[in-house]
Design a protein around this motif. Structure first.
Motif, PDB file in Angstrom:
ATOM      1  N   PRO A 134      -1.060  12.519  -8.370  1.00  0.00           N
ATOM      2  CA  PRO A 134      -0.421  11.362  -7.723  1.00  0.00           C
ATOM      3  C   PRO A 134      -0.174  11.636  -6.241  1.00  0.00           C
ATOM      4  O   PRO A 134       0.140  12.765  -5.849  1.00  0.00           O
ATOM      5  CB  PRO A 134       0.889  11.206  -8.494  1.00  0.00           C
ATOM      6  CG  PRO A 134       0.625  11.824  -9.823  1.00  0.00           C
ATOM      7  CD  PRO A 134      -0.309  12.976  -9.559  1.00  0.00           C
TER       8      PRO A 134
ATOM      9  N   SER B 215       2.968   7.750  -0.812  1.00  0.00           N
ATOM     10  CA  SER B 215       2.778   7.280   0.546  1.00  0.00           C
ATOM     11  C   SER B 215       4.036   7.532   1.370  1.00  0.00           C
ATOM     12  O   SER B 215       5.052   8.020   0.856  1.00  0.00           O
ATOM     13  CB  SER B 215       2.461   5.781   0.543  1.00  0.00           C
ATOM     14  OG  SER B 215       3.631   5.027   0.252  1.00  0.00           O
TER      15      SER B 215
ATOM     16  N   CYS C  91       0.296   5.667  -3.868  1.00  0.00           N
ATOM     17  CA  CYS C  91      -0.949   4.971  -3.524  1.00  0.00           C
ATOM     18  C   CYS C  91      -1.773   4.774  -4.795  1.00  0.00           C
ATOM     19  O   CYS C  91      -1.828   5.658  -5.654  1.00  0.00           O
ATOM     20  CB  CYS C  91      -1.734   5.769  -2.491  1.00  0.00           C
ATOM     21  SG  CYS C  91      -0.927   5.829  -0.866  1.00  0.00           S
ATOM     22  N   THR C  92      -2.408   3.644  -4.897  1.00  0.00           N
ATOM     23  CA  THR C  92      -3.230   3.345  -6.068  1.00  0.00           C
ATOM     24  C   THR C  92      -4.619   3.952  -5.901  1.00  0.00           C
ATOM     25  O   THR C  92      -4.990   4.422  -4.828  1.00  0.00           O
ATOM     26  CB  THR C  92      -3.359   1.834  -6.254  1.00  0.00           C
ATOM     27  OG1 THR C  92      -4.099   1.290  -5.148  1.00  0.00           O
ATOM     28  CG2 THR C  92      -1.986   1.169  -6.317  1.00  0.00           C
ATOM     29  N   ALA C  93      -5.398   3.921  -6.970  1.00  0.00           N
ATOM     30  CA  ALA C  93      -6.766   4.443  -6.909  1.00  0.00           C
ATOM     31  C   ALA C  93      -7.584   3.699  -5.862  1.00  0.00           C
ATOM     32  O   ALA C  93      -8.416   4.283  -5.163  1.00  0.00           O
ATOM     33  CB  ALA C  93      -7.419   4.324  -8.279  1.00  0.00           C
TER      34      ALA C  93
ATOM     35  N   THR D 134      -6.350   2.018  -3.072  1.00  0.00           N
ATOM     36  CA  THR D 134      -5.893   2.211  -1.697  1.00  0.00           C
ATOM     37  C   THR D 134      -6.106   3.643  -1.204  1.00  0.00           C
ATOM     38  O   THR D 134      -6.165   3.873   0.007  1.00  0.00           O
ATOM     39  CB  THR D 134      -4.405   1.848  -1.556  1.00  0.00           C
ATOM     40  OG1 THR D 134      -3.612   2.713  -2.394  1.00  0.00           O
ATOM     41  CG2 THR D 134      -4.161   0.394  -1.944  1.00  0.00           C
ATOM     42  N   ARG D 135      -6.235   4.596  -2.115  1.00  0.00           N
ATOM     43  CA  ARG D 135      -6.441   5.986  -1.685  1.00  0.00           C
ATOM     44  C   ARG D 135      -7.726   6.154  -0.877  1.00  0.00           C
ATOM     45  O   ARG D 135      -7.856   7.074  -0.083  1.00  0.00           O
ATOM     46  CB  ARG D 135      -6.449   6.918  -2.895  1.00  0.00           C
ATOM     47  CG  ARG D 135      -5.063   7.114  -3.490  1.00  0.00           C
ATOM     48  CD  ARG D 135      -5.126   7.840  -4.818  1.00  0.00           C
ATOM     49  NE  ARG D 135      -5.390   9.263  -4.658  1.00  0.00           N
ATOM     50  CZ  ARG D 135      -4.746  10.225  -5.316  1.00  0.00           C
ATOM     51  NH1 ARG D 135      -3.784   9.898  -6.161  1.00  0.00           N
ATOM     52  NH2 ARG D 135      -5.045  11.481  -5.154  1.00  0.00           N
TER      53      ARG D 135
ATOM     54  N   GLU E 105      -0.715  -3.160   0.122  1.00  0.00           N
ATOM     55  CA  GLU E 105      -1.529  -3.734  -0.956  1.00  0.00           C
ATOM     56  C   GLU E 105      -2.988  -3.321  -0.831  1.00  0.00           C
ATOM     57  O   GLU E 105      -3.705  -3.234  -1.840  1.00  0.00           O
ATOM     58  CB  GLU E 105      -1.417  -5.264  -0.942  1.00  0.00           C
ATOM     59  CG  GLU E 105      -0.046  -5.791  -1.354  1.00  0.00           C
ATOM     60  CD  GLU E 105       0.021  -7.309  -1.268  1.00  0.00           C
ATOM     61  OE1 GLU E 105      -1.037  -7.937  -0.971  1.00  0.00           O
ATOM     62  OE2 GLU E 105       1.108  -7.870  -1.497  1.00  0.00           O
TER      63      GLU E 105
ATOM     64  N   CYS F 276      -3.494   2.814   1.897  1.00  0.00           N
ATOM     65  CA  CYS F 276      -2.570   3.895   1.548  1.00  0.00           C
ATOM     66  C   CYS F 276      -1.907   4.361   2.840  1.00  0.00           C
ATOM     67  O   CYS F 276      -2.567   4.934   3.714  1.00  0.00           O
ATOM     68  CB  CYS F 276      -3.324   5.047   0.894  1.00  0.00           C
ATOM     69  SG  CYS F 276      -2.289   6.507   0.566  1.00  0.00           S
TER      70      CYS F 276
END
Length: 296
Positions: free
Chosen positions: A77, A80, A97-99, A101-102, A220, A223
């Protein structure tokens, strides 16, 4: 006895001049700036120390982001720099951060006194002119033609872009001045800014001056690895958003949020203006009785 003609004419002309000459008009002059505000302005826009802190902050930002990027490629994980709230003990909670946005790392930056200096406008203000919204809009138009970047900012933005990191600008300039704000950034060498993607101004996402709705909107699709500003509100509303007493704000910055400074959050100096001085700071609010000293 009748006066001679030349003498009579001279007297008549003199009297006519006295009768028709307008009375002197008093010219309003702005009040002289206080010594404190003058020191703050001359230090911020004229001192070598302010230049040094600009370079120092942006070098630290670049180094931090460079060191953090490899973690985005891993599976662990990734938190941010965006704080979305506090837990039961008052500690900040950072958004993961999501998958998606990374793959799009970004740095969120304020503009005024963070990326661009308002040297000309602050000279005008230091002469005693109070803030005026119409004058500020005029200044933004003028600044776009010859902007002055904060020392270190141009090199840092170029370095971040080479790393694949996107600068995102969030400012409380009204979105009616969107074009000139973007122009000023570009002319200063800070790169292009796309409205509602990499440039968010006041009124773009929600009413009011809080930048949190705009930070959340940027998060959204990006990241947010780090943030840069010159006021606490450029990072979070939890320090001075409620206009708490000055010692309480200082305590928050030195307490729950202390671990973020230099580790995702990068502050530049601005003693000239800001929410830190609302309500106006005084010696009594800044220095508690236990810390005051006078020679015996």
């Amino acid at each position: 006895m009748t006066p001679r003609l030349p003498a009579l004419l001279s007297t008549m002309l003199l009297l006519a001049g006295c009768a028709t000459s307008p009375a002197p008009v008093a010219v309003a002059t702005p009040p002289a700036p206080s010594q404190g505000s003058l020191y703050a302005t001359t230090w911020t826009y004229g001192s070598a120390e302010a230049v040094a802190l600009g370079h120092q902050a942006y070098a630290a930002l670049t180094g931090y982001v460079t060191a953090r990027l490899p973690a985005l490629q891993g599976s662990a994980p990734f938190e941010s720099a965006l704080v979305t709230g506090t837990d039961a003990s008052g500690q900040p909670q950072r958004a993961p951060c999501t998958a998606a946005t990374r793959a799009r790392p970004a740095v969120v930056l304020d503009i005024d006194e963070t990326a661009l200096l308002n040297t000309g406008a602050q000279y005008h203000a230091a002469l005693g002119h109070p803030y005026d919204e119409a004058e500020w809009a005029q200044w933004l138009d003028d600044r776009a033609a010859r902007p002055i970047a904060v020392p270190g900012a141009v090199a840092a933005m170029a370095a971040l872009r080479r790393l694949g990191v996107t600068p995102i600008w969030i400012s409380n300039a009204t979105n009616a001045r969107q074009a000139v704000v973007a122009e000023a950034l570009a002319v200063a060498g800070l790169g292009a800014a796309a409205p509602l993607d990499t440039l968010y101004l006041r009124g773009d996402v929600a009413p009011g001056s809080s930048k949190q709705p705009r930070r959340l909107k940027a998060a959204e699709t990006y990241c947010i690895v780090a943030m840069v500003g010159d006021q606490a509100g450029d990072f979070t509303d939890f320090i001075d958003g409620a206009k708490r007493p000055l010692p309480d704000r200082r305590g928050a910055a030195d307490g729950a949020f202390a671990a973020l400074w230099g580790q995702g959050w990068f502050m530049l100096p601005n003693p000239v203006y800001g929410a830190w001085n609302t309500p106006e700071a005084t010696l009594d609010t800044a220095i508690p009785p236990a810390l005051r000293w006078q020679p015996k």
